[in-house]
Design an enzyme around this catalytic site. Structure first.
Site, mmCIF file in Angstrom:
data_model
loop_
_atom_site.group_PDB
_atom_site.id
_atom_site.type_symbol
_atom_site.label_atom_id
_atom_site.label_comp_id
_atom_site.label_asym_id
_atom_site.label_seq_id
_atom_site.Cartn_x
_atom_site.Cartn_y
_atom_site.Cartn_z
ATOM 1 N N GLU A 92 43.517 39.523 35.396
ATOM 2 C CA GLU A 92 42.516 39.329 34.327
ATOM 3 C C GLU A 92 42.891 40.058 33.046
ATOM 4 O OE1 GLU A 92 40.723 37.059 34.414
ATOM 5 O OE2 GLU A 92 40.890 36.800 36.568
HETATM 6 C C1 FAD Z 1 47.200 39.028 43.449
HETATM 7 C C2 FAD Z 1 47.190 38.355 42.117
HETATM 8 C C3 FAD Z 1 46.199 37.412 41.825
HETATM 9 C C4 FAD Z 1 46.206 36.748 40.602
HETATM 10 N N1 FAD Z 1 45.290 35.749 40.363
HETATM 11 C C5 FAD Z 1 45.450 34.945 39.278
HETATM 12 C C6 FAD Z 1 44.667 33.757 39.113
HETATM 13 O O1 FAD Z 1 43.775 33.467 39.904
HETATM 14 N N2 FAD Z 1 44.935 32.958 38.054
HETATM 15 C C7 FAD Z 1 45.904 33.239 37.147
HETATM 16 O O2 FAD Z 1 46.109 32.460 36.236
HETATM 17 N N3 FAD Z 1 46.653 34.368 37.260
HETATM 18 C C8 FAD Z 1 46.452 35.223 38.303
HETATM 19 N N4 FAD Z 1 47.222 36.342 38.448
HETATM 20 C C9 FAD Z 1 48.201 36.673 37.418
HETATM 21 C C10 FAD Z 1 47.810 37.904 36.602
HETATM 22 O O3 FAD Z 1 46.719 37.626 35.794
HETATM 23 C C11 FAD Z 1 49.073 38.339 35.840
HETATM 24 O O4 FAD Z 1 49.950 38.897 36.807
HETATM 25 C C12 FAD Z 1 48.763 39.337 34.742
HETATM 26 O O5 FAD Z 1 48.046 38.715 33.723
HETATM 27 C C13 FAD Z 1 50.039 39.945 34.147
HETATM 28 O O6 FAD Z 1 50.998 38.978 33.873
HETATM 29 P P1 FAD Z 1 52.479 39.174 34.412
HETATM 30 O O7 FAD Z 1 52.395 39.480 35.868
HETATM 31 O O8 FAD Z 1 53.300 38.014 34.021
HETATM 32 O O9 FAD Z 1 53.007 40.476 33.693
HETATM 33 P P2 FAD Z 1 53.661 40.546 32.201
HETATM 34 O O10 FAD Z 1 52.835 39.762 31.265
HETATM 35 O O11 FAD Z 1 55.094 40.196 32.344
HETATM 36 O O12 FAD Z 1 53.502 42.062 31.900
HETATM 37 C C14 FAD Z 1 54.383 43.068 32.403
HETATM 38 C C15 FAD Z 1 53.983 44.424 31.821
HETATM 39 O O13 FAD Z 1 54.142 44.382 30.391
HETATM 40 C C16 FAD Z 1 52.920 44.731 29.750
HETATM 41 N N5 FAD Z 1 52.772 43.887 28.573
HETATM 42 C C17 FAD Z 1 52.957 42.555 28.472
HETATM 43 N N6 FAD Z 1 52.711 42.127 27.224
HETATM 44 C C18 FAD Z 1 52.337 43.195 26.520
HETATM 45 C C19 FAD Z 1 51.920 43.413 25.170
HETATM 46 N N7 FAD Z 1 51.808 42.397 24.308
HETATM 47 N N8 FAD Z 1 51.599 44.661 24.792
HETATM 48 C C20 FAD Z 1 51.687 45.704 25.659
HETATM 49 N N9 FAD Z 1 52.062 45.555 26.940
HETATM 50 C C21 FAD Z 1 52.379 44.326 27.368
HETATM 51 C C22 FAD Z 1 51.832 44.433 30.766
HETATM 52 O O14 FAD Z 1 50.667 45.205 30.521
HETATM 53 C C23 FAD Z 1 52.530 44.793 32.069
HETATM 54 O O15 FAD Z 1 52.434 46.170 32.307
HETATM 55 C C24 FAD Z 1 47.204 37.064 39.641
HETATM 56 C C25 FAD Z 1 48.165 38.039 39.922
HETATM 57 C C26 FAD Z 1 48.186 38.669 41.133
HETATM 58 C C27 FAD Z 1 49.269 39.673 41.421
#
Ligand code: FAD
Length: 594
Positions: A443
């Site tokens: 989220e």
């Molecule tokens: C168990 C689980 C359930 C989930 N359920 C859903 C779901 O139902 N629907 C759905 O659509 N998604 C879902 N997700 C996805 C989840 O919302 C994303 O994993 C999350 O939004 C982070 O995206 P990412 O994993 O690609 O990390 P990234 O976006 O690659 O981020 C990696 C790191 O970089 C930091 N970062 C990235 N961009 C910036 C920025 N601009 N400024 C500062 N820091 C930054 C982040 O804070 C993080 O620490 C789920 C994930 C998990 C693990």
């Protein structure tokens, strides 16, 4: 074996005494007939369902996890999950806070929120299935066409069908502007969707007859970035002429993830192979529509963490009363036993009180935010509705990030109370820590929440929303200034409020010259803001308790003790956080990682 007792007494205190729910509801025509007795009855029944039906499935669900069958692309949820869901539906729980026009019971958000705390405390993984459905309901209710509402809402409201939110793709998590899933318009007004989503919670399961996926995708003429994203409803089974699940749609689960916690919830790879979908709302405005669901989900994640904090606290407390190790520093307390219970030791009490204070502060705060949502939705006065909406916008990132960070701390402290036994699966404590960890990530990660708070909600509106919420705090401080018994709470509250105003101005000034300064300060800034909010609610709860403790009810003595602990032991973290926030970007940006 862990246990769970719904915290009904504290819920009643927050709703009836702190927030004066009866008076609030009387101002909202949609809820004017609802009284505290009905609210208590619903919470009592809801608490029974959580504690008796869901809680026994929490550890078994964690151990068994979900099973994926590649041949049928189907997911089997842990034993008992499906039956519990059917009971949940039969009892009408999904419809609690839904619109009566679609079969809902029309009860207030604040009540549903308290119910969700108990569901999450009992079993977070299970609760995500109905939780996401409720988010899908809210999104379609706000942005769906009349035909879409008639088709989908009654079935989501009854719980017959469940919902998902499909945003994330392998290369695109935080930055949704990168998403690639395509939607091609078809002559019949529908769209063909092609792409791959990952990490989709409750994306496939055996609990309901159909799954309503809300999918973000791009139209062929879409501009790049976040302004070119549209939202589609893509059901697993295409509804037939009677609205019953018909032909299988070309959307399916390609795999499920093996992960750290919430094993009972299926985290799915969802493949769209020319799946049939329908546009929700305006083309290219999908992110806007999805925000309804994301905001609901952010509060929902806060409630997940509140539930875990409470249940971890309850179990640590029970253990600390029983486990005998060592003697009290001030002399033997259990002379007939070979050792005193560990609850005599100051540091064990610190750990317990940390979890307790985060649970009670979180309950007061989230109940308040939920009540502001009720005002936003139902108050007859437009200006009151707008004011409430602004407050909810300001406070939502704090609910999401502050509560989830605190639950990570609280569940870890609660585990520590068990010593080595906390690390052993049988006691259930390590599951709470594992389950709590995801809440800081999905989220929108807590970093993103912090940037949202400081960048969009505070600096972009020149601190106006913050100033208006600060006015409420200032009124309370002024009203209490003549009461010497309140000085221990009011003095640090006023001090922190002043420091936050100064900190905001300082960061705003630095960020105008160098935007990295905002990114560098955001995370500690949000924690300072979170503490200000908790200090305000603890001071208000202390005020009520000071007056009522004289009646001899130990509940109020305990509330005062928790408030005093909060001010003495948790609030001082803000001194360090303010120094961190002020230290600027230089120390973060200096390293050449190459
Ligand atoms: C168990 C689980 C359930 C989930 N359920 C859903 C779901 O139902 N629907 C759905 O659509 N998604 C879902 N997700 C996805 C989840 O919302 C994303 O994993 C999350 O939004 C982070 O995206 P990412 O994993 O690609 O990390 P990234 O976006 O690659 O981020 C990696 C790191 O970089 C930091 N970062 C990235 N961009 C910036 C920025 N601009 N400024 C500062 N820091 C930054 C982040 O804070 C993080 O620490 C789920 C994930 C998990 C693990």
């Amino acid at each position: 074996m862990p246990h769970y007792q719904p915290p009904l007494r504290d819920m009643h205190f927050v709703l009836d005494e702190l927030l004066d729910l009866n008076a609030e509801l009387a101002q909202l025509p949609a809820h004017a007939g609802l009284d505290a007795t009905t609210v208590h009855q619903v919470l009592e029944e809801g608490g029974k369902f959580a504690a008796e039906r869901l809680f026994p499935l929490n550890q078994t669900g964690d151990r068994e996890g979900c099973q994926y069958d590649a041949a049928t692309r189907s997911v089997t949820t842990p034993r008992g999950f499906r039956d519990a869901y059917q009971q949940y539906v039969a009892a009408g729980w999904p419809s609690l806070a839904c619109d009566p026009a679609y079969g809902g019971q029309g009860l207030p958000v604040v009540l549903n929120n308290a119910f969700y705390e108990m569901l999450n405390a009992a079993n977070q993984a299970w609760t995500m299935y109905p939780g996401l459905s409720h988010g899908a309901y809210e999104c379609l209710h706000a942005h769906g066409s009349e035909a879409q509402k008639q088709l989908y809402l009654p079935r989501l409201v009854s719980g017959e069908w469940t919902g998902t939110m499909c945003l994330t793709e392998a290369h695109c998590g935080t930055d949704l502007g990168l998403l690639r899933t395509r939607a091609e318009p078809q002559p019949d007004g529908s769209y063909r969707l092609t792409g791959n989503k990952i990490f989709i919670s409750a994306g496939e399961h055996d609990m309901a007859a159909n799954i309503v996926h809300l999918v973000l995708a791009r139209l062929p003429d879409a501009p790049s970035g976040t302004r070119g994203i549209s939202l589609f409803v893509v059901p697993k089974f295409l509804p037939d002429a009677q609205g019953e699940p018909g032909e299988r749609n070309a959307i399916g689960c390609g795999a499920i993830e093996h992960k750290m916690g919430i094993h009972g919830n299926a985290t799915c790879q969802i493949n769209l192979d020319g799946a049939k979908g329908w546009l929700i709302g305006e083309p290219h405005r999908g992110l806007n529509a999805m925000f309804v669901m994301m905001n609901a989900a952010r509060l929902g994640v806060g409630m997940q963490s509140l539930g875990l904090t409470e249940v971890a606290y309850q179990n640590a407390l029970a253990y600390a009363r029983e486990r005998a190790q060592g003697r009290s520093l001030s002399g033997t307390k259990a002379s007939s036993a070979p050792a005193d219970p560990i609850i005599v030791h100051p540091d064990v009490r610190r750990m317990l009180m940390t979890a307790r204070a985060y649970a009670e502060g979180g309950r007061a705060f989230t109940s308040y935010v939920a009540l502001m949502i009720d005002r936003e939705l139902n108050h007859p006065d437009d200006s009151v509705r707008r004011e409430a909406a602004d407050e909810v916008a300001l406070l939502t990132p704090i609910v999401k990030a502050f509560l989830t960070d605190n639950a990570w701390i609280a569940t870890s402290e609660a585990l520590q109370v068990f010593g080595g036994h906390g690390y052993i699966a049988e006691w259930g404590m390590e599951q709470y820590v594992r389950d709590a960890r995801i809440n800081m990530i999905y989220e929108g990660t807590n970093t993103i929440q912090s940037l949202d708070l400081l960048g969009r909600k505070v600096l972009m509106d020149q601190g106006e929303k913050l100033r208006r919420f600060g006015e409420k705090i200032r009124h309370f401080i002024v009203a209490q200034s003549a009461d010497p018994a309140m000085a221990e709470f009011i003095t640090p509250l006023a001090d922190l409020a002043e420091k936050l105003v100064k900190l905001t101005a300082e960061i705003g000034g630095k960020a105008a010259a160098d935007p990295e300064e905002m990114g560098a300060a955001a995370v500690p800034y949000l924690r300072v803001a979170g503490h200000l909010v908790y200090a305000y609610f603890f001071a208000r709860m202390a005020k009520l308790s000071l007056t009522r403790a004289a009646g001899g009810d130990p509940f109020y003595q305990a509330k005062l003790a928790t408030a005093r602990f909060y001010f003495a032991r948790l609030l001082p973290e803000t001194a360090m956080l303010i120094r961190q926030a002020r230290s600027g970007a230089a120390s973060l940006m200096a390293m050449d990682f190459s």
